[in-house]
Design a protein around this motif. Sequence first.
Motif, short mmCIF file in Angstrom:
data_model
loop_
_atom_site.label_atom_id
_atom_site.label_comp_id
_atom_site.label_asym_id
_atom_site.label_seq_id
_atom_site.Cartn_x
_atom_site.Cartn_y
_atom_site.Cartn_z
N PHE A 112 -33.28 18.55 38.54
CA PHE A 112 -33.93 17.61 39.45
C PHE A 112 -35.37 17.35 39.01
CE2 PHE A 112 -36.14 16.43 43.36
CZ PHE A 112 -35.33 15.41 43.82
N GLU A 113 -36.10 18.41 38.70
CA GLU A 113 -37.48 18.27 38.24
C GLU A 113 -37.56 17.47 36.93
OE1 GLU A 113 -40.28 19.09 39.84
OE2 GLU A 113 -39.04 19.77 41.51
N TYR A 114 -36.61 17.67 36.05
CA TYR A 114 -36.56 16.94 34.79
C TYR A 114 -36.38 15.44 35.06
CZ TYR A 114 -34.87 15.18 30.31
OH TYR A 114 -34.69 14.45 29.17
N LEU A 115 -35.45 15.10 35.93
CA LEU A 115 -35.22 13.70 36.27
C LEU A 115 -36.46 13.06 36.89
CD1 LEU A 115 -31.60 13.98 37.69
CD2 LEU A 115 -32.29 13.08 35.45
N ASP A 118 -30.17 2.50 44.40
CA ASP A 118 -30.36 3.72 45.16
C ASP A 118 -29.40 4.79 44.64
OD1 ASP A 118 -32.32 2.74 46.87
OD2 ASP A 118 -30.85 1.97 48.29
N VAL A 119 -29.95 5.93 44.29
CA VAL A 119 -29.16 7.06 43.83
C VAL A 119 -29.55 8.27 44.67
CG1 VAL A 119 -28.69 8.60 41.88
CG2 VAL A 119 -29.08 6.16 41.47
N PHE A 120 -28.57 8.98 45.16
CA PHE A 120 -28.83 10.17 45.95
C PHE A 120 -28.43 11.38 45.14
CE2 PHE A 120 -28.14 6.68 48.83
CZ PHE A 120 -29.24 6.77 49.65
N ILE A 121 -29.38 12.28 44.90
CA ILE A 121 -29.16 13.48 44.11
C ILE A 121 -29.01 14.67 45.06
CG2 ILE A 121 -30.10 14.99 42.31
CD1 ILE A 121 -29.54 12.16 41.30
N ASP A 122 -27.89 15.35 44.96
CA ASP A 122 -27.62 16.52 45.79
C ASP A 122 -27.67 17.75 44.88
OD1 ASP A 122 -26.58 18.55 47.33
OD2 ASP A 122 -24.81 17.44 47.97
N THR A 123 -28.72 18.56 45.03
CA THR A 123 -28.87 19.71 44.14
C THR A 123 -27.75 20.73 44.33
OG1 THR A 123 -30.47 20.71 45.65
CG2 THR A 123 -31.35 19.49 43.76
N GLU A 124 -27.16 20.79 45.52
CA GLU A 124 -26.02 21.70 45.71
C GLU A 124 -24.83 21.23 44.89
OE1 GLU A 124 -25.73 24.64 47.31
OE2 GLU A 124 -27.89 24.52 47.60
N THR A 180 -27.31 29.09 39.03
CA THR A 180 -26.91 27.69 39.11
C THR A 180 -27.85 26.89 40.02
OG1 THR A 180 -25.26 28.20 40.81
CG2 THR A 180 -24.50 28.11 38.53
N ARG A 181 -28.37 27.52 41.06
CA ARG A 181 -29.37 26.82 41.91
C ARG A 181 -30.63 26.52 41.12
NH1 ARG A 181 -28.73 30.34 47.27
NH2 ARG A 181 -26.98 29.22 48.18
N GLU A 182 -31.06 27.49 40.31
CA GLU A 182 -32.25 27.28 39.48
C GLU A 182 -32.03 26.16 38.48
OE1 GLU A 182 -35.38 28.50 39.62
OE2 GLU A 182 -34.78 29.48 41.47
N LEU A 183 -30.86 26.15 37.85
CA LEU A 183 -30.54 25.08 36.91
C LEU A 183 -30.53 23.72 37.61
CD1 LEU A 183 -27.69 26.71 34.80
CD2 LEU A 183 -29.95 26.01 33.98
N ALA A 184 -30.00 23.65 38.81
CA ALA A 184 -29.99 22.40 39.57
C ALA A 184 -31.42 21.95 39.88
CB ALA A 184 -29.19 22.56 40.85
N LYS A 234 -39.16 12.55 34.05
CA LYS A 234 -38.81 11.45 33.14
C LYS A 234 -38.78 10.10 33.86
CE LYS A 234 -38.21 13.56 29.26
NZ LYS A 234 -38.95 13.19 28.07
N ASP A 235 -39.17 10.09 35.13
CA ASP A 235 -39.18 8.87 35.95
C ASP A 235 -37.80 8.21 36.04
OD1 ASP A 235 -41.90 9.02 36.62
OD2 ASP A 235 -42.47 8.07 34.73
N ILE A 236 -36.77 9.01 35.97
CA ILE A 236 -35.41 8.51 36.13
C ILE A 236 -35.12 8.36 37.62
CG2 ILE A 236 -32.97 9.08 35.78
CD1 ILE A 236 -33.88 10.49 33.16
N ILE A 237 -35.70 9.26 38.40
CA ILE A 237 -35.56 9.20 39.86
C ILE A 237 -36.95 9.36 40.48
CG2 ILE A 237 -33.22 10.12 39.89
CD1 ILE A 237 -34.41 12.83 40.76
N THR A 238 -37.05 8.97 41.74
CA THR A 238 -38.27 9.25 42.52
C THR A 238 -37.83 9.97 43.77
OG1 THR A 238 -38.16 7.11 43.64
CG2 THR A 238 -39.53 7.23 41.68
N GLU A 239 -38.67 10.85 44.22
CA GLU A 239 -38.34 11.64 45.41
C GLU A 239 -38.84 10.92 46.64
OE1 GLU A 239 -38.36 16.32 46.64
OE2 GLU A 239 -39.86 15.61 45.21
#
Length: 56
Positions: A41-44, A5-11, A33-37, A47-52
């Motif tokens: 997130f969309e890239y991850l 389990d990995v939790f991604i915080d865009t902030e 920086t928000r856009e880059l975040a 690439k199926d590195i994460i699932t939402e």
Amino acid sequence: MREIDVFIDTEEIAEFFYQELIKRGFIPTEENTRELADITFEYLLKKDIITEEWDE
């Protein structure tokens, strides 16, 4: 391969990008920086590195 389990915080990602860009001599806006975040997130996801997952 095991699942973790990995939790991604865009902030948190946005703050990281902000600090790193400053170190490299850039002057990013908060919106930049928000856009880059969001892009990261969309890239991850792509690439199926994460699932939402959504909290119910």
